[in-house]
Scaffold this motif. Structure first.
Motif, PDB file in Angstrom:
ATOM      1  N   THR A  73       3.881  12.186  -6.406  1.00  0.00           N
ATOM      2  CA  THR A  73       3.628  13.539  -6.878  1.00  0.00           C
ATOM      3  C   THR A  73       2.888  14.335  -5.812  1.00  0.00           C
ATOM      4  OG1 THR A  73       3.477  12.709  -9.135  1.00  0.00           O
ATOM      5  CG2 THR A  73       2.578  14.904  -8.715  1.00  0.00           C
ATOM      6  N   ALA A  74       3.408  15.500  -5.503  1.00  0.00           N
ATOM      7  CA  ALA A  74       2.792  16.336  -4.472  1.00  0.00           C
ATOM      8  C   ALA A  74       1.347  16.623  -4.814  1.00  0.00           C
ATOM      9  CB  ALA A  74       3.570  17.643  -4.332  1.00  0.00           C
ATOM     10  N   SER A  75       0.497  16.563  -3.807  1.00  0.00           N
ATOM     11  CA  SER A  75      -0.936  16.868  -3.890  1.00  0.00           C
ATOM     12  C   SER A  75      -1.722  15.862  -4.737  1.00  0.00           C
ATOM     13  CB  SER A  75      -1.182  18.292  -4.417  1.00  0.00           C
ATOM     14  OG  SER A  75      -0.942  18.374  -5.813  1.00  0.00           O
ATOM     15  N   HIS A  76      -1.087  14.751  -5.146  1.00  0.00           N
ATOM     16  CA  HIS A  76      -1.820  13.729  -5.891  1.00  0.00           C
ATOM     17  C   HIS A  76      -2.279  12.652  -4.923  1.00  0.00           C
ATOM     18  CE1 HIS A  76      -2.822  10.809  -9.058  1.00  0.00           C
ATOM     19  NE2 HIS A  76      -2.844  11.857  -9.869  1.00  0.00           N
ATOM     20  N   HIS A  77      -3.471  12.106  -5.155  1.00  0.00           N
ATOM     21  CA  HIS A  77      -4.028  11.175  -4.174  1.00  0.00           C
ATOM     22  C   HIS A  77      -3.519   9.746  -4.338  1.00  0.00           C
ATOM     23  CE1 HIS A  77      -6.925  11.415  -7.571  1.00  0.00           C
ATOM     24  NE2 HIS A  77      -6.996  10.100  -7.411  1.00  0.00           N
ATOM     25  N   ASP A  78      -2.940   9.390  -5.495  1.00  0.00           N
ATOM     26  CA  ASP A  78      -2.416   8.042  -5.701  1.00  0.00           C
ATOM     27  C   ASP A  78      -0.899   8.060  -5.780  1.00  0.00           C
ATOM     28  OD1 ASP A  78      -4.682   6.382  -5.637  1.00  0.00           O
ATOM     29  OD2 ASP A  78      -5.225   6.932  -7.690  1.00  0.00           O
ATOM     30  N   ALA A  79      -0.303   6.856  -5.702  1.00  0.00           N
ATOM     31  CA  ALA A  79       1.151   6.749  -5.768  1.00  0.00           C
ATOM     32  C   ALA A  79       1.632   6.946  -7.195  1.00  0.00           C
ATOM     33  CB  ALA A  79       1.582   5.372  -5.265  1.00  0.00           C
ATOM     34  N   ILE A  80       2.889   7.301  -7.308  1.00  0.00           N
ATOM     35  CA  ILE A  80       3.487   7.487  -8.615  1.00  0.00           C
ATOM     36  C   ILE A  80       3.403   6.178  -9.410  1.00  0.00           C
ATOM     37  CG2 ILE A  80       5.827   6.922  -7.792  1.00  0.00           C
ATOM     38  CD1 ILE A  80       6.809   9.149  -9.718  1.00  0.00           C
ATOM     39  N   GLY A  81       2.923   6.276 -10.643  1.00  0.00           N
ATOM     40  CA  GLY A  81       2.832   5.102 -11.508  1.00  0.00           C
ATOM     41  C   GLY A  81       1.571   4.281 -11.352  1.00  0.00           C
ATOM     42  N   ASP A  82       0.721   4.594 -10.360  1.00  0.00           N
ATOM     43  CA  ASP A  82      -0.499   3.814 -10.167  1.00  0.00           C
ATOM     44  C   ASP A  82      -1.483   4.011 -11.316  1.00  0.00           C
ATOM     45  OD1 ASP A  82       0.380   2.808  -7.790  1.00  0.00           O
ATOM     46  OD2 ASP A  82      -1.046   3.905  -6.526  1.00  0.00           O
ATOM     47  N   LYS A  83      -2.252   2.967 -11.589  1.00  0.00           N
ATOM     48  CA  LYS A  83      -3.303   3.062 -12.595  1.00  0.00           C
ATOM     49  C   LYS A  83      -4.427   3.965 -12.089  1.00  0.00           C
ATOM     50  CE  LYS A  83      -2.376  -1.566 -14.394  1.00  0.00           C
ATOM     51  NZ  LYS A  83      -1.181  -1.773 -13.554  1.00  0.00           N
ATOM     52  N   ALA A  84      -4.997   4.736 -12.995  1.00  0.00           N
ATOM     53  CA  ALA A  84      -6.091   5.649 -12.634  1.00  0.00           C
ATOM     54  C   ALA A  84      -7.420   4.917 -12.752  1.00  0.00           C
ATOM     55  CB  ALA A  84      -6.056   6.875 -13.536  1.00  0.00           C
ATOM     56  N   ASN A  85      -7.576   3.874 -11.946  1.00  0.00           N
ATOM     57  CA  ASN A  85      -8.762   3.016 -12.058  1.00  0.00           C
ATOM     58  C   ASN A  85      -9.657   3.062 -10.819  1.00  0.00           C
ATOM     59  OD1 ASN A  85      -6.994   1.698 -10.390  1.00  0.00           O
ATOM     60  ND2 ASN A  85      -7.078  -0.277 -11.432  1.00  0.00           N
ATOM     61  N   LEU A  86      -9.462   4.078  -9.978  1.00  0.00           N
ATOM     62  CA  LEU A  86     -10.359   4.317  -8.845  1.00  0.00           C
ATOM     63  C   LEU A  86     -10.634   5.814  -8.803  1.00  0.00           C
ATOM     64  CD1 LEU A  86     -11.743   2.718  -6.502  1.00  0.00           C
ATOM     65  CD2 LEU A  86      -9.848   3.454  -5.041  1.00  0.00           C
ATOM     66  N   PRO A  87     -11.433   6.306  -9.757  1.00  0.00           N
ATOM     67  CA  PRO A  87     -11.608   7.757  -9.917  1.00  0.00           C
ATOM     68  C   PRO A  87     -12.185   8.418  -8.677  1.00  0.00           C
ATOM     69  CG  PRO A  87     -12.507   6.558 -11.803  1.00  0.00           C
ATOM     70  CD  PRO A  87     -12.198   5.544 -10.741  1.00  0.00           C
ATOM     71  N   LEU A  88     -11.584   9.523  -8.295  1.00  0.00           N
ATOM     72  CA  LEU A  88     -12.035  10.237  -7.105  1.00  0.00           C
ATOM     73  C   LEU A  88     -13.477  10.723  -7.263  1.00  0.00           C
ATOM     74  CD1 LEU A  88     -10.571  10.844  -4.457  1.00  0.00           C
ATOM     75  CD2 LEU A  88     -10.071  13.128  -5.332  1.00  0.00           C
ATOM     76  N   ARG A  89     -13.843  11.103  -8.468  1.00  0.00           N
ATOM     77  CA  ARG A  89     -15.194  11.629  -8.701  1.00  0.00           C
ATOM     78  C   ARG A  89     -16.277  10.568  -8.494  1.00  0.00           C
ATOM     79  NH1 ARG A  89     -12.759  10.843 -13.582  1.00  0.00           N
ATOM     80  NH2 ARG A  89     -13.817   9.431 -15.044  1.00  0.00           N
ATOM     81  N   GLU A  90     -15.897   9.292  -8.497  1.00  0.00           N
ATOM     82  CA  GLU A  90     -16.860   8.217  -8.317  1.00  0.00           C
ATOM     83  C   GLU A  90     -16.830   7.628  -6.909  1.00  0.00           C
ATOM     84  OE1 GLU A  90     -16.239   5.311 -11.369  1.00  0.00           O
ATOM     85  OE2 GLU A  90     -16.317   6.790 -12.997  1.00  0.00           O
ATOM     86  N   GLU A  91     -16.022   8.206  -6.033  1.00  0.00           N
ATOM     87  CA  GLU A  91     -15.891   7.696  -4.678  1.00  0.00           C
ATOM     88  C   GLU A  91     -17.131   8.022  -3.849  1.00  0.00           C
ATOM     89  OE1 GLU A  91     -13.766   5.371  -4.588  1.00  0.00           O
ATOM     90  OE2 GLU A  91     -12.368   6.115  -3.075  1.00  0.00           O
ATOM     91  N   PRO A  92     -17.416   7.204  -2.817  1.00  0.00           N
ATOM     92  CA  PRO A  92     -18.545   7.497  -1.921  1.00  0.00           C
ATOM     93  C   PRO A  92     -18.378   8.871  -1.269  1.00  0.00           C
ATOM     94  CG  PRO A  92     -17.718   5.271  -1.545  1.00  0.00           C
ATOM     95  CD  PRO A  92     -16.736   5.942  -2.452  1.00  0.00           C
ATOM     96  N   GLU A  93     -19.477   9.504  -1.004  1.00  0.00           N
ATOM     97  CA  GLU A  93     -19.434  10.854  -0.436  1.00  0.00           C
ATOM     98  C   GLU A  93     -18.691  10.888   0.889  1.00  0.00           C
ATOM     99  OE1 GLU A  93     -22.567  14.351   1.025  1.00  0.00           O
ATOM    100  OE2 GLU A  93     -23.259  12.707  -0.248  1.00  0.00           O
TER     101      GLU A  93
END
Length: 306
Positions: free
Chosen positions: A272-292
């Protein structure tokens, strides 16, 4: 005319015919063996260029590794000007004559500008196993960040990670963050998540490209594939429009290898354009919780090459 005279004339005639044949131009003979990625020849690749008319130049990051060496050989066989990134100049002996070795440290961006100068494609086959947090960040993730940070022109990125990369571990998470950098860059890309290397049987070469990364056993039951086929898919993706913006797990099942990979690439939906993960990937590494620092890297690379 007696028999002796006839024999002499026939011998002279045959000699004259042989000279004519030897003087005639010949065509190279085909081996009849089609590579997995199609029947591309060295001249085919040499004559191809990117949309800007540049000569195709491919850099392999992780070139001295078991898959990297095969990717170097495959790219060179297909006619690309091939560069191998190495830390030790003595590693030049690992590659076919004619491959250019470039010395650099993938964990230090300042050592990499020469390696990426003028490239039209970059294949990443680097990586470390295990869950050493510092090593995983420096290598699995850092190599992608560092190479992209010094790249100044568009190039197709072929990134090898692993099957099961979305199963949370230190090593997997940093590989996954490297994938995110590639997607955020705006560059054309293909992300290949291969199964277990060389666990396939002798009759197990039919390639299958899966999506969603649902196999998390952490064993060959997740899927197997040969190193040689991984290298062929990575190199083939560089010039296949059907492979652009595709992420998939690569495994081999019972059957013969396909001669043409384009139908396999074409059957996959793109990320999906502008999405950070691959199509179908689990949303289990939230961007909001990533290191700065990871968020900053994404911001720095986002749309750099648009």
């Amino acid at each position: 005319m007696n028999r002796l005279t006839i024999n002499c004339l026939m011998t002279a005639l045959l000699a004259m015919l042989a000279e004519v044949v030897l003087a005639s131009p010949t065509q190279p003979q085909s081996t009849g063996k089609a590579p997995v990625g199609g029947t591309a020849t060295k001249q085919d690749a040499i004559e191809k260029s990117d949309s800007g008319g540049r000569k195709p130049v491919v850099l392999i990051v992780g070139a001295s590794g078991s898959v990297g060496r095969l990717a170097v050989a495959e790219a060179f066989k297909r006619g690309y000007e091939t560069r191998a990134l190495v830390r030790d100049p003595a590693q030049a002996k690992l590659f076919p004559e004619g491959v250019k070795t470039v010395v650099g440290d993938l964990t230090r961006a300042e050592t990499l500008p020469e390696a990426v100068n003028g490239v039209t494609g970059i294949i990443f086959t680097h990586g470390i196993s295990g869950n050493n947090a510092r090593g995983a960040e420096d290598v699995n993730y850092g190599a992608v960040r560092n190479v992209l940070s010094v790249l100044n022109e568009s190039a197709h990125i072929a990134l090898m990670t692993t099957v099961g990369v979305t199963k949370p571990t230190e090593g997997h998470d940093w590989k996954r963050r490297g994938e995110r950098l590639v997607r955020a860059s705006g560059l054309p890309y293909t992300v290949v998540r291969p199964g277990w290397f060389d666990y396939n049987s002798d009759d197990q070469h039919r390639l299958v490209m899966r999506q969603g990364d649902t196999h998390w056993a952490g064993s060959p039951s997740d899927g197997v594939v040969s190193r040689a086929q991984i290298a062929e898919v990575l190199v083939a993706s560089l010039t296949s429009p059907s492979a652009n913006r595709k992420t998939f797990e690569l495994v081999a099942e019972q059957g013969a290898a396909q001669a043409d990979l384009d139908p396999l690439f074409s059957a996959l939906p793109a990320d999906t354009a502008s999405h950070h993960d691959a199509i179908g990937d689990k949303a289990n590494l939230p961007l909001r919780e990533e290191p700065e620092r990871v968020i900053q890297d994404l911001d720095d690379i986002r749309h750099k090459f648009d």
